[in-house]
Write an enzyme that holds these catalytic residues in place. Structure first.
Site, PDB file in Angstrom:
ATOM      1  N   HIS A  18     -39.056  11.917  38.771  1.00 33.85           N
ATOM      2  CA  HIS A  18     -37.602  12.045  38.855  1.00 33.85           C
ATOM      3  C   HIS A  18     -37.184  13.436  38.421  1.00 33.85           C
ATOM      4  CE1 HIS A  18     -38.690  10.369  34.912  1.00 33.85           C
ATOM      5  NE2 HIS A  18     -37.667  11.055  34.403  1.00 33.85           N
ATOM      6  N   GLU A  52     -40.710   9.811  30.004  1.00 34.12           N
ATOM      7  CA  GLU A  52     -40.691   8.421  29.533  1.00 34.12           C
ATOM      8  C   GLU A  52     -40.923   7.431  30.660  1.00 34.12           C
ATOM      9  OE1 GLU A  52     -36.994   7.898  27.517  1.00 34.12           O
ATOM     10  OE2 GLU A  52     -37.539   9.244  25.869  1.00 34.12           O
ATOM     11  N   VAL A  53     -40.364   7.713  31.828  1.00 34.48           N
ATOM     12  CA  VAL A  53     -40.491   6.780  32.952  1.00 34.48           C
ATOM     13  C   VAL A  53     -41.496   7.364  33.949  1.00 34.48           C
ATOM     14  CG1 VAL A  53     -39.287   5.614  34.821  1.00 34.48           C
ATOM     15  CG2 VAL A  53     -38.123   5.988  32.636  1.00 34.48           C
ATOM     16  N   ILE A  55     -28.603   6.199  32.583  1.00 36.69           N
ATOM     17  CA  ILE A  55     -28.002   5.143  31.746  1.00 36.69           C
ATOM     18  C   ILE A  55     -27.596   5.688  30.372  1.00 36.69           C
ATOM     19  CG2 ILE A  55     -30.107   4.265  30.636  1.00 36.69           C
ATOM     20  CD1 ILE A  55     -29.112   1.423  31.456  1.00 36.69           C
ATOM     21  N   ASN A  67     -39.391  16.326  33.688  1.00 34.38           N
ATOM     22  CA  ASN A  67     -40.358  16.126  32.605  1.00 34.38           C
ATOM     23  C   ASN A  67     -41.641  15.545  33.192  1.00 34.38           C
ATOM     24  OD1 ASN A  67     -38.514  16.950  30.575  1.00 34.38           O
ATOM     25  ND2 ASN A  67     -37.573  14.920  30.597  1.00 34.38           N
TER      26      ASN A  67
HETATM   27  P1  AMP Z   1     -37.709  11.093  31.278  1.00 36.56           P
HETATM   28  O1  AMP Z   1     -37.741  11.201  29.789  1.00 36.56           O
HETATM   29  O2  AMP Z   1     -37.668  12.416  31.975  1.00 36.56           O
HETATM   30  O3  AMP Z   1     -38.778  10.159  31.807  1.00 36.56           O
HETATM   31  O4  AMP Z   1     -36.294  10.449  31.630  1.00 36.56           O
HETATM   32  C1  AMP Z   1     -36.087   9.090  31.834  1.00 36.56           C
HETATM   33  C2  AMP Z   1     -34.605   8.891  31.950  1.00 36.56           C
HETATM   34  O5  AMP Z   1     -34.371   7.634  32.523  1.00 36.56           O
HETATM   35  C3  AMP Z   1     -33.852   8.923  30.622  1.00 36.56           C
HETATM   36  O6  AMP Z   1     -32.860   9.960  30.657  1.00 36.56           O
HETATM   37  C4  AMP Z   1     -33.219   7.532  30.529  1.00 36.56           C
HETATM   38  O7  AMP Z   1     -31.940   7.543  29.938  1.00 36.56           O
HETATM   39  C5  AMP Z   1     -33.179   7.114  31.991  1.00 36.56           C
HETATM   40  N1  AMP Z   1     -33.180   5.684  32.251  1.00 36.56           N
HETATM   41  C6  AMP Z   1     -34.010   4.756  31.730  1.00 36.56           C
HETATM   42  N2  AMP Z   1     -33.724   3.547  32.236  1.00 36.56           N
HETATM   43  C7  AMP Z   1     -32.701   3.720  33.117  1.00 36.56           C
HETATM   44  C8  AMP Z   1     -31.953   2.850  33.964  1.00 36.56           C
HETATM   45  N3  AMP Z   1     -32.204   1.532  34.008  1.00 36.56           N
HETATM   46  N4  AMP Z   1     -30.960   3.383  34.709  1.00 36.56           N
HETATM   47  C9  AMP Z   1     -30.688   4.698  34.661  1.00 36.56           C
HETATM   48  N5  AMP Z   1     -31.362   5.569  33.885  1.00 36.56           N
HETATM   49  C10 AMP Z   1     -32.343   5.088  33.121  1.00 36.56           C
END
Ligand code: AMP
Length: 120
Positions: free
Chosen positions: A104, A99-100, A34, A91
């Site tokens: 991934h 972050e998530v 996103i 990450n």
């Molecule tokens: P990380 O910091 O490795 O956990 O990356 C999380 C990624 O998820 C970041 O690059 C965000 O921009 C991406 N992200 C968060 N929410 C969404 C979403 N709803 N759709 C697509 N990407 C997302």
């Protein structure tokens, strides 16, 4: 860390939040990030409830892990990145800047990406 069923990628997998799908099969979903950090920035996730590369490579069957990473490569090639090259990032945890909390792999490409890690 136990898996949080309410993380944003779990919601995407349940269809509660839309995504811009690039690839999907029974085990893997890939969608455009996103907030892209490169001309191509795709996230590849397993459909199983794994927090990070740590528990995925510890707990998932070897066949599932192998298939996942084969799929990452196939997606990169399908995006046309195999000629110029690309970067994959997974990450993991706090120091990794994750972050998530659903495992991934980022696939980034489409320009010269520079150094691997920026100075803090
Ligand atoms: P990380 O910091 O490795 O956990 O990356 C999380 C990624 O998820 C970041 O690059 C965000 O921009 C991406 N992200 C968060 N929410 C969404 C979403 N709803 N759709 C697509 N990407 C997302």
């Amino acid at each position: 860390m136990s898996y949080d069923e309410n993380n944003i990628f779990a919601k995407i997998l349940r269809g509660e939040i839309p995504n811009d799908t690039v690839y999907e099969d029974d085990a893997v979903l890939a969608f455009n990030d996103i907030a892209p950090q490169a001309p191509v920035h795709v996230l590849v996730i397993p459909k199983g409830p794994y927090v990070s590369l740590d528990d995925f490579t510890r707990d998932a069957p070897a066949e599932e892990v192998g298939r996942f990473f084969k799929t990452v490569g196939e997606i990169a090639r399908s995006l046309g990145l195999d000629g110029g090259g690309f970067r994959t990032i997974a990450n993991t945890g706090a120091d990794g800047g994750q972050e998530v909390p659903h495992f991934h792999v980022h696939i980034c490409g489409g320009r010269r990406l520079g150094r691997m890690i920026a100075k803090a």
